[in-house]
Design a protein around this motif. Structure first.
Motif, PDB file in Angstrom:
ATOM      1  N   GLY A   1       0.823  -1.205   0.000  1.00  0.00           N
ATOM      2  CA  GLY A   1       0.000   0.000   0.000  1.00  0.00           C
ATOM      3  C   GLY A   1       0.852   1.247   0.000  1.00  0.00           C
ATOM      4  O   GLY A   1       0.561   2.217  -0.712  1.00  0.00           O
ATOM      5  N   GLY A   2       1.919   1.235   0.795  1.00  0.00           N
ATOM      6  CA  GLY A   2       2.828   2.370   0.818  1.00  0.00           C
ATOM      7  C   GLY A   2       3.514   2.572  -0.519  1.00  0.00           C
ATOM      8  O   GLY A   2       3.692   3.707  -0.980  1.00  0.00           O
ATOM      9  N   VAL A   3       3.880   1.473  -1.147  1.00  0.00           N
ATOM     10  CA  VAL A   3       4.530   1.554  -2.460  1.00  0.00           C
ATOM     11  C   VAL A   3       3.568   2.107  -3.504  1.00  0.00           C
ATOM     12  O   VAL A   3       3.914   2.991  -4.293  1.00  0.00           O
ATOM     13  CB  VAL A   3       5.050   0.168  -2.888  1.00  0.00           C
ATOM     14  CG1 VAL A   3       5.569   0.197  -4.318  1.00  0.00           C
ATOM     15  CG2 VAL A   3       6.157  -0.288  -1.941  1.00  0.00           C
TER      16      VAL A   3
ATOM     17  N   LEU B   1      -6.880   6.974   0.266  1.00  0.00           N
ATOM     18  CA  LEU B   1      -7.714   5.783   0.119  1.00  0.00           C
ATOM     19  C   LEU B   1      -6.989   4.557   0.659  1.00  0.00           C
ATOM     20  O   LEU B   1      -7.583   3.720   1.349  1.00  0.00           O
ATOM     21  CB  LEU B   1      -8.081   5.588  -1.354  1.00  0.00           C
ATOM     22  CG  LEU B   1      -9.162   4.553  -1.657  1.00  0.00           C
ATOM     23  CD1 LEU B   1     -10.432   4.849  -0.882  1.00  0.00           C
ATOM     24  CD2 LEU B   1      -9.452   4.514  -3.162  1.00  0.00           C
ATOM     25  N   VAL B   2      -5.709   4.448   0.355  1.00  0.00           N
ATOM     26  CA  VAL B   2      -4.910   3.339   0.886  1.00  0.00           C
ATOM     27  C   VAL B   2      -4.924   3.394   2.414  1.00  0.00           C
ATOM     28  O   VAL B   2      -5.126   2.371   3.092  1.00  0.00           O
ATOM     29  CB  VAL B   2      -3.453   3.419   0.370  1.00  0.00           C
ATOM     30  CG1 VAL B   2      -2.586   2.375   1.067  1.00  0.00           C
ATOM     31  CG2 VAL B   2      -3.408   3.207  -1.137  1.00  0.00           C
ATOM     32  N   PHE B   3      -4.732   4.581   2.953  1.00  0.00           N
ATOM     33  CA  PHE B   3      -4.708   4.778   4.396  1.00  0.00           C
ATOM     34  C   PHE B   3      -6.016   4.312   5.040  1.00  0.00           C
ATOM     35  O   PHE B   3      -6.027   3.535   5.995  1.00  0.00           O
ATOM     36  CB  PHE B   3      -4.465   6.262   4.692  1.00  0.00           C
ATOM     37  CG  PHE B   3      -4.426   6.619   6.148  1.00  0.00           C
ATOM     38  CD1 PHE B   3      -3.252   6.507   6.868  1.00  0.00           C
ATOM     39  CD2 PHE B   3      -5.567   7.071   6.799  1.00  0.00           C
ATOM     40  CE1 PHE B   3      -3.204   6.848   8.217  1.00  0.00           C
ATOM     41  CE2 PHE B   3      -5.539   7.411   8.141  1.00  0.00           C
ATOM     42  CZ  PHE B   3      -4.351   7.294   8.848  1.00  0.00           C
TER      43      PHE B   3
ATOM     44  N   THR C   1      -0.054   2.791   9.895  1.00  0.00           N
ATOM     45  CA  THR C   1      -0.245   2.943   8.451  1.00  0.00           C
ATOM     46  C   THR C   1       0.410   4.225   7.954  1.00  0.00           C
ATOM     47  O   THR C   1       1.014   4.249   6.876  1.00  0.00           O
ATOM     48  CB  THR C   1      -1.743   2.950   8.107  1.00  0.00           C
ATOM     49  OG1 THR C   1      -2.353   1.766   8.638  1.00  0.00           O
ATOM     50  CG2 THR C   1      -1.960   2.972   6.606  1.00  0.00           C
ATOM     51  N   GLY C   2       0.303   5.294   8.749  1.00  0.00           N
ATOM     52  CA  GLY C   2       0.973   6.532   8.380  1.00  0.00           C
ATOM     53  C   GLY C   2       2.480   6.349   8.296  1.00  0.00           C
ATOM     54  O   GLY C   2       3.144   6.902   7.408  1.00  0.00           O
ATOM     55  N   LEU C   3       3.037   5.546   9.227  1.00  0.00           N
ATOM     56  CA  LEU C   3       4.473   5.272   9.203  1.00  0.00           C
ATOM     57  C   LEU C   3       4.865   4.521   7.938  1.00  0.00           C
ATOM     58  O   LEU C   3       5.878   4.834   7.301  1.00  0.00           O
ATOM     59  CB  LEU C   3       4.863   4.450  10.432  1.00  0.00           C
ATOM     60  CG  LEU C   3       6.315   3.950  10.489  1.00  0.00           C
ATOM     61  CD1 LEU C   3       7.279   5.129  10.539  1.00  0.00           C
ATOM     62  CD2 LEU C   3       6.523   3.030  11.697  1.00  0.00           C
ATOM     63  N   VAL C   4       4.044   3.523   7.567  1.00  0.00           N
ATOM     64  CA  VAL C   4       4.336   2.754   6.352  1.00  0.00           C
ATOM     65  C   VAL C   4       4.317   3.652   5.124  1.00  0.00           C
ATOM     66  O   VAL C   4       5.197   3.573   4.259  1.00  0.00           O
ATOM     67  CB  VAL C   4       3.327   1.601   6.190  1.00  0.00           C
ATOM     68  CG1 VAL C   4       3.483   0.937   4.827  1.00  0.00           C
ATOM     69  CG2 VAL C   4       3.520   0.559   7.285  1.00  0.00           C
ATOM     70  N   LEU C   5       3.323   4.534   5.036  1.00  0.00           N
ATOM     71  CA  LEU C   5       3.246   5.446   3.894  1.00  0.00           C
ATOM     72  C   LEU C   5       4.436   6.408   3.880  1.00  0.00           C
ATOM     73  O   LEU C   5       4.987   6.714   2.823  1.00  0.00           O
ATOM     74  CB  LEU C   5       1.938   6.232   3.945  1.00  0.00           C
ATOM     75  CG  LEU C   5       0.660   5.419   3.734  1.00  0.00           C
ATOM     76  CD1 LEU C   5      -0.565   6.310   3.895  1.00  0.00           C
ATOM     77  CD2 LEU C   5       0.650   4.762   2.371  1.00  0.00           C
ATOM     78  N   ALA C   6       4.833   6.870   5.073  1.00  0.00           N
ATOM     79  CA  ALA C   6       5.984   7.775   5.156  1.00  0.00           C
ATOM     80  C   ALA C   6       7.266   7.065   4.732  1.00  0.00           C
ATOM     81  O   ALA C   6       8.105   7.640   4.025  1.00  0.00           O
ATOM     82  CB  ALA C   6       6.119   8.315   6.574  1.00  0.00           C
ATOM     83  N   LEU C   7       7.421   5.806   5.163  1.00  0.00           N
ATOM     84  CA  LEU C   7       8.602   5.038   4.756  1.00  0.00           C
ATOM     85  C   LEU C   7       8.589   4.799   3.251  1.00  0.00           C
ATOM     86  O   LEU C   7       9.636   4.837   2.596  1.00  0.00           O
ATOM     87  CB  LEU C   7       8.639   3.696   5.494  1.00  0.00           C
ATOM     88  CG  LEU C   7       9.023   3.739   6.971  1.00  0.00           C
ATOM     89  CD1 LEU C   7       8.898   2.363   7.599  1.00  0.00           C
ATOM     90  CD2 LEU C   7      10.447   4.261   7.144  1.00  0.00           C
TER      91      LEU C   7
ATOM     92  N   LYS D   1      13.683  -1.955  -0.650  1.00  0.00           N
ATOM     93  CA  LYS D   1      14.220  -1.167   0.464  1.00  0.00           C
ATOM     94  C   LYS D   1      13.198  -1.069   1.602  1.00  0.00           C
ATOM     95  O   LYS D   1      13.552  -1.168   2.779  1.00  0.00           O
ATOM     96  CB  LYS D   1      14.589   0.241  -0.016  1.00  0.00           C
ATOM     97  CG  LYS D   1      15.826   0.287  -0.913  1.00  0.00           C
ATOM     98  CD  LYS D   1      16.149   1.726  -1.275  1.00  0.00           C
ATOM     99  CE  LYS D   1      17.391   1.805  -2.162  1.00  0.00           C
ATOM    100  NZ  LYS D   1      17.703   3.208  -2.545  1.00  0.00           N
ATOM    101  N   LEU D   2      11.930  -0.869   1.234  1.00  0.00           N
ATOM    102  CA  LEU D   2      10.888  -0.743   2.244  1.00  0.00           C
ATOM    103  C   LEU D   2      10.724  -2.042   3.019  1.00  0.00           C
ATOM    104  O   LEU D   2      10.594  -2.048   4.248  1.00  0.00           O
ATOM    105  CB  LEU D   2       9.566  -0.356   1.572  1.00  0.00           C
ATOM    106  CG  LEU D   2       8.372  -0.070   2.490  1.00  0.00           C
ATOM    107  CD1 LEU D   2       8.734   1.020   3.492  1.00  0.00           C
ATOM    108  CD2 LEU D   2       7.159   0.343   1.671  1.00  0.00           C
ATOM    109  N   GLU D   3      10.763  -3.153   2.304  1.00  0.00           N
ATOM    110  CA  GLU D   3      10.631  -4.454   2.960  1.00  0.00           C
ATOM    111  C   GLU D   3      11.803  -4.709   3.905  1.00  0.00           C
ATOM    112  O   GLU D   3      11.625  -5.236   5.008  1.00  0.00           O
ATOM    113  CB  GLU D   3      10.557  -5.566   1.914  1.00  0.00           C
ATOM    114  CG  GLU D   3      10.250  -6.938   2.494  1.00  0.00           C
ATOM    115  CD  GLU D   3      10.167  -8.005   1.425  1.00  0.00           C
ATOM    116  OE1 GLU D   3       9.713  -9.109   1.755  1.00  0.00           O
ATOM    117  OE2 GLU D   3      10.572  -7.742   0.280  1.00  0.00           O
ATOM    118  N   ALA D   4      13.011  -4.317   3.485  1.00  0.00           N
ATOM    119  CA  ALA D   4      14.193  -4.516   4.329  1.00  0.00           C
ATOM    120  C   ALA D   4      14.087  -3.679   5.601  1.00  0.00           C
ATOM    121  O   ALA D   4      14.394  -4.163   6.708  1.00  0.00           O
ATOM    122  CB  ALA D   4      15.449  -4.127   3.555  1.00  0.00           C
TER     123      ALA D   4
END
Length: 207
Positions: free
Chosen positions: A42-44, A55-57, A152-158, A168-171
């Motif tokens: 979702g973040g990607v 919407l993802v959020f 979820t906000g953290l994931v989107l920010a990352l 990179k996000l997964e790592a």
């Protein structure tokens, strides 16, 4: 596996958003399910512009709250069973153990609910305990929603920080999960050691 879900969700368009929400819900009910990994997508997507980030959020937060509600209701059902059959153990859980969990949740429950989305593996059990402790459903879900919004906000920010690079996000998230799991293990060991020390502590003779 991540690449498989990436391809699948990308090809089914807006239905992929529902899959993100479903993954967030299922992870609460079946902790081995890789919900966090799928949520990363979702973040990607938000950063890539494939789906609007608001919407993802909303979809991921709604899925998290739905999963939390299911586990809360399991907790209410569990305590109801003990009330109907007092003194009878259920799946290795005794009435004494249940009362201990209830006491802990009344003391630390709000903080655990606020942190639940950041604690992989046991987040679902926190809502089972909340239901078993008769915590108000609305309070539990509001705290769970706040936790889900922060996570979820953290994931989107990352996702934005790494430019939508899934690898990179997964790592980054894997390192975070390992650190959190390590802290949970240390905490559990500390609690067990403390409990054992209390059992072995000599009882002072009465004067």
């Amino acid at each position: 596996m991540v690449e498989f879900f990436d391809t699948l969700i990308t090809h089914i368009g807006l239905l992929g958003l529902l899959m993100l929400g479903l993954a967030a819900a299922v992870e609460y009910v079946a902790p081995p399910f890789p919900g966090d990994t799928i949520t990363l997508l979702g973040g990607v997507y938000a950063v890539r512009g494939q789906h609007p980030w608001p919407l993802v959020f909303l979809v991921v937060v709604a899925g998290s709250v739905a999963g939390a509600l299911i586990n809360y209701q399991v907790g209410r059902w569990l305590v109801g069973r003990f009330e109907r059959r007092p003194g009878e153990a259920f799946f290795g859980i005794t009435h004494t153990r249940l009362e201990s969990v209830q006491a802990q949740m009344r003391h630390k429950g709000p903080w655990l609910l606020l942190a639940n989305r950041f604690i992989p593996g046991v987040r679902g059990l926190i809502f089972v305990a909340a239901g078993a402790a008769h915590m108000p459903r609305t309070n539990a879900l509001v705290l769970g929603a706040l936790s889900a919004m922060a996570h979820t906000g953290l994931v989107l920010a990352l996702g934005a920080a790494v430019g939508g690079n899934l690898e990179k996000l997964e790592a980054l998230m894997w390192q975070y999960q390992r650190a959190i799991l390590g802290l949970v293990v240390v905490g559990v060991v500390a609690v067990v050691v403390r409990a054992l020390a209390r059992r072995k502590a000599p009882v002072a003779p009465e004067g």
